[in-house]
Design a protein around this motif. Structure first.
Motif, mmCIF file in Angstrom:
data_model
loop_
_atom_site.group_PDB
_atom_site.id
_atom_site.type_symbol
_atom_site.label_atom_id
_atom_site.label_comp_id
_atom_site.label_asym_id
_atom_site.label_seq_id
_atom_site.Cartn_x
_atom_site.Cartn_y
_atom_site.Cartn_z
ATOM 1 N N SER A 1 0.873 -1.140 0.083
ATOM 2 C CA SER A 1 -0.008 -0.119 -0.047
ATOM 3 C C SER A 1 0.888 1.161 -0.120
ATOM 4 O O SER A 1 1.783 1.296 0.647
ATOM 5 N N LEU A 2 0.501 1.968 -0.820
ATOM 6 C CA LEU A 2 1.256 3.558 -0.869
ATOM 7 C C LEU A 2 0.619 4.651 -0.110
ATOM 8 O O LEU A 2 1.022 5.735 0.412
ATOM 9 N N MET A 3 -0.809 4.411 0.660
ATOM 10 C CA MET A 3 -1.577 5.222 1.269
ATOM 11 C C MET A 3 -1.653 4.806 2.792
ATOM 12 O O MET A 3 -2.111 5.559 3.634
ATOM 13 N N GLY A 4 -0.932 3.467 3.126
ATOM 14 C CA GLY A 4 -1.231 2.919 4.409
ATOM 15 C C GLY A 4 -2.257 2.197 4.602
ATOM 16 O O GLY A 4 -3.478 2.358 3.878
ATOM 17 N N LYS A 5 -2.285 1.256 5.742
ATOM 18 C CA LYS A 5 -3.419 0.223 5.779
ATOM 19 C C LYS A 5 -4.240 0.514 7.304
ATOM 20 O O LYS A 5 -5.584 0.520 6.960
ATOM 21 N N THR A 6 -3.438 0.773 8.436
ATOM 22 C CA THR A 6 -4.229 1.109 9.308
ATOM 23 C C THR A 6 -4.613 2.503 9.585
ATOM 24 O O THR A 6 -4.258 3.156 8.953
ATOM 25 N N ALA A 7 -5.477 2.673 10.393
ATOM 26 C CA ALA A 7 -6.054 4.045 10.690
ATOM 27 C C ALA A 7 -5.102 5.041 10.962
ATOM 28 O O ALA A 7 -4.654 6.114 10.302
ATOM 29 N N LYS A 8 -3.855 4.628 11.836
ATOM 30 C CA LYS A 8 -2.702 5.528 12.084
ATOM 31 C C LYS A 8 -1.815 5.741 11.037
ATOM 32 O O LYS A 8 -1.547 6.922 10.691
ATOM 33 N N GLU A 9 -1.547 4.547 10.256
ATOM 34 C CA GLU A 9 -0.613 4.630 9.085
ATOM 35 C C GLU A 9 -1.235 5.590 8.169
ATOM 36 O O GLU A 9 -0.602 6.601 7.520
ATOM 37 N N ARG A 10 -2.576 5.466 7.626
ATOM 38 C CA ARG A 10 -2.953 6.500 6.595
ATOM 39 C C ARG A 10 -3.158 7.753 7.049
ATOM 40 O O ARG A 10 -2.900 8.623 6.370
ATOM 41 N N ALA A 11 -3.327 8.158 8.522
ATOM 42 C CA ALA A 11 -3.498 9.597 8.767
ATOM 43 C C ALA A 11 -2.049 10.075 8.802
ATOM 44 O O ALA A 11 -1.711 11.140 8.534
ATOM 45 N N VAL A 12 -0.950 9.479 9.177
ATOM 46 C CA VAL A 12 0.196 9.857 9.351
ATOM 47 C C VAL A 12 0.700 10.145 7.903
ATOM 48 O O VAL A 12 1.625 11.341 7.435
ATOM 49 N N ILE A 13 0.610 9.186 6.981
ATOM 50 C CA ILE A 13 1.029 9.365 5.605
ATOM 51 C C ILE A 13 0.403 10.518 4.760
ATOM 52 O O ILE A 13 0.973 11.287 4.023
ATOM 53 N N ASN A 14 -0.813 10.744 5.120
ATOM 54 C CA ASN A 14 -1.611 11.709 4.476
ATOM 55 C C ASN A 14 -1.065 12.973 4.981
ATOM 56 O O ASN A 14 -1.053 14.044 4.264
ATOM 57 N N MET A 15 -0.794 13.273 6.425
ATOM 58 C CA MET A 15 -0.324 14.306 6.898
ATOM 59 C C MET A 15 1.113 14.677 6.268
ATOM 60 O O MET A 15 1.409 15.917 5.795
ATOM 61 N N MET A 16 2.085 13.652 6.089
ATOM 62 C CA MET A 16 3.170 13.924 5.608
ATOM 63 C C MET A 16 2.950 14.180 4.224
ATOM 64 O O MET A 16 4.080 14.851 3.469
ATOM 65 N N GLN A 17 2.323 13.519 3.516
ATOM 66 C CA GLN A 17 2.141 13.654 1.894
ATOM 67 C C GLN A 17 1.853 15.204 1.915
ATOM 68 O O GLN A 17 2.171 15.973 0.945
ATOM 69 N N LYS A 18 0.798 15.867 2.604
ATOM 70 C CA LYS A 18 0.323 17.086 2.327
ATOM 71 C C LYS A 18 1.597 18.079 2.759
ATOM 72 O O LYS A 18 1.904 19.048 2.200
ATOM 73 N N ARG A 19 2.485 17.678 3.676
ATOM 74 C CA ARG A 19 3.590 18.498 4.014
ATOM 75 C C ARG A 19 4.452 18.506 2.969
ATOM 76 O O ARG A 19 5.058 19.810 2.746
ATOM 77 N N ALA A 20 4.752 17.439 2.177
ATOM 78 C CA ALA A 20 5.593 17.243 1.101
ATOM 79 C C ALA A 20 5.423 18.215 0.067
ATOM 80 O O ALA A 20 5.856 18.847 -0.745
ATOM 81 N N GLU A 21 4.031 18.217 -0.165
ATOM 82 C CA GLU A 21 3.295 19.035 -1.167
ATOM 83 C C GLU A 21 3.588 20.558 -1.209
ATOM 84 O O GLU A 21 3.996 21.088 -1.788
ATOM 85 N N SER A 22 2.931 20.970 0.215
ATOM 86 C CA SER A 22 3.002 22.350 0.636
ATOM 87 C C SER A 22 4.383 22.910 0.484
ATOM 88 O O SER A 22 4.643 24.150 0.398
ATOM 89 N N MET A 23 5.267 22.275 1.567
ATOM 90 C CA MET A 23 6.411 22.810 1.865
ATOM 91 C C MET A 23 7.531 22.380 0.879
ATOM 92 O O MET A 23 8.601 23.320 0.771
ATOM 93 N N VAL A 24 7.486 21.688 -0.180
ATOM 94 C CA VAL A 24 8.501 21.495 -1.053
ATOM 95 C C VAL A 24 8.052 21.637 -2.376
ATOM 96 O O VAL A 24 8.290 22.354 -3.226
ATOM 97 N N LEU A 25 7.142 20.562 -2.738
ATOM 98 C CA LEU A 25 6.653 20.558 -4.287
ATOM 99 C C LEU A 25 6.006 21.902 -4.684
ATOM 100 O O LEU A 25 6.412 22.555 -5.867
ATOM 101 N N ASP A 26 5.016 22.206 -3.968
ATOM 102 C CA ASP A 26 4.106 23.229 -4.354
ATOM 103 C C ASP A 26 4.985 24.478 -4.182
ATOM 104 O O ASP A 26 5.124 25.531 -5.086
ATOM 105 N N ALA A 27 5.867 24.613 -3.150
ATOM 106 C CA ALA A 27 6.707 25.815 -3.013
ATOM 107 C C ALA A 27 7.638 25.974 -4.135
ATOM 108 O O ALA A 27 7.944 27.044 -4.646
ATOM 109 N N VAL A 28 8.303 24.857 -4.419
ATOM 110 C CA VAL A 28 9.157 24.898 -5.759
ATOM 111 C C VAL A 28 8.563 25.377 -6.922
ATOM 112 O O VAL A 28 8.850 26.166 -7.906
ATOM 113 N N ALA A 29 7.130 24.749 -7.086
ATOM 114 C CA ALA A 29 6.527 25.174 -8.395
ATOM 115 C C ALA A 29 6.330 26.679 -8.167
ATOM 116 O O ALA A 29 6.578 27.358 -9.406
ATOM 117 N N THR A 30 6.019 27.241 -7.443
ATOM 118 C CA THR A 30 5.635 28.690 -7.239
ATOM 119 C C THR A 30 7.040 29.512 -7.691
ATOM 120 O O THR A 30 6.999 30.417 -8.592
#
Length: 206
Positions: free
Chosen positions: A83-112
């Motif tokens: 799984s790329l999104m996580g299986k347990t409730a905790k895994e999915r929540a943590v991965i979702n959180m960190m994915q959003k941070r990677a997106e906003s703090m790095v990928l989107d910032a670089v794009a801008t």
């Protein structure tokens, strides 16, 4: 199914890695979009994605799905494999959180930064630029590098001990940063080592 994208662009890269991680690349047809000549702004393409972005997934029933995270969610559910999104409730929540941070703090910032503080895709496509905002986002990206260096000092991957969508997003952000000439400081050894490790994965190395 089909993916409308531009090879080697950051968001399409995220989806291509996801397909490869699930060993599902053979299940999709990649349709190139001539973004540099404005194909993404044509009526035909806007019917697929009104926001004019790539990639776009077209399912066999005619459904169009845009947004890289949503496409990856579909891929992760539709195909077997780790799984790329996580299986347990905790895994999915943590991965979702960190994915959003990677997106906003790095990928989107670089794009801008790229679209506002450099020549970007050229004057025909970059119809509005705010250089000061772009430079500010470049600084945000550099701060993001430091943040994720600290994260990776504590765990093997961005969202924990397993490779996930969070790693895919951060990796695409770092690739884009390299293209935009935002260097990763050598002293961020955990981030540099992680980038090298991810680059050697079959889904990335090809």
């Amino acid at each position: 199914m089909k993916i409308y994208d531009v090879e080697n662009f950051p968001n399409p890269l995220r989806v291509r890695i996801a397909f490869a991680e699930k060993n599902a690349t053979a299940n999709v047809e990649f349709v190139p979009v001539d973004l540099l000549n404005g194909e993404h702004r044509t009526e035909a393409f806007l019917a697929k994605n009104p926001l004019a972005g790539v990639p776009v997934l077209e399912l066999d029933d005619g459904t169009f799905i845009s947004e890289s995270t949503a496409i990856t969610e579909y891929i992760d559910t539709a195909f077997e494999g780790p799984s790329l999104m996580g299986k347990t409730a905790k895994e999915r929540a943590v991965i979702n959180m960190m994915q959003k941070r990677a997106e906003s703090m790095v990928l989107d910032a670089v794009a801008t930064y790229f679209h506002h503080a450099t020549d970007g895709l050229g004057p025909e496509l970059e119809t509005y630029q705010n250089v000061a905002w772009g430079e500010k986002q470049g600084e945000k990206a550099r701060q993001g590098f430091s943040y994720f260096n600290n994260v990776l000092a504590q765990s093997a991957f961005v969202g924990g001990e397993q490779f996930s969508i969070a790693d895919i997003t951060l990796y695409a952000g770092l690739v884009f940063a390299g293209f935009a000439q935002i260097a990763i400081p050598n002293e961020l050894t955990h981030l540099v080592a992680w980038q090298g490790k991810v680059a050697q994965r079959p889904s990335v190395a090809g």
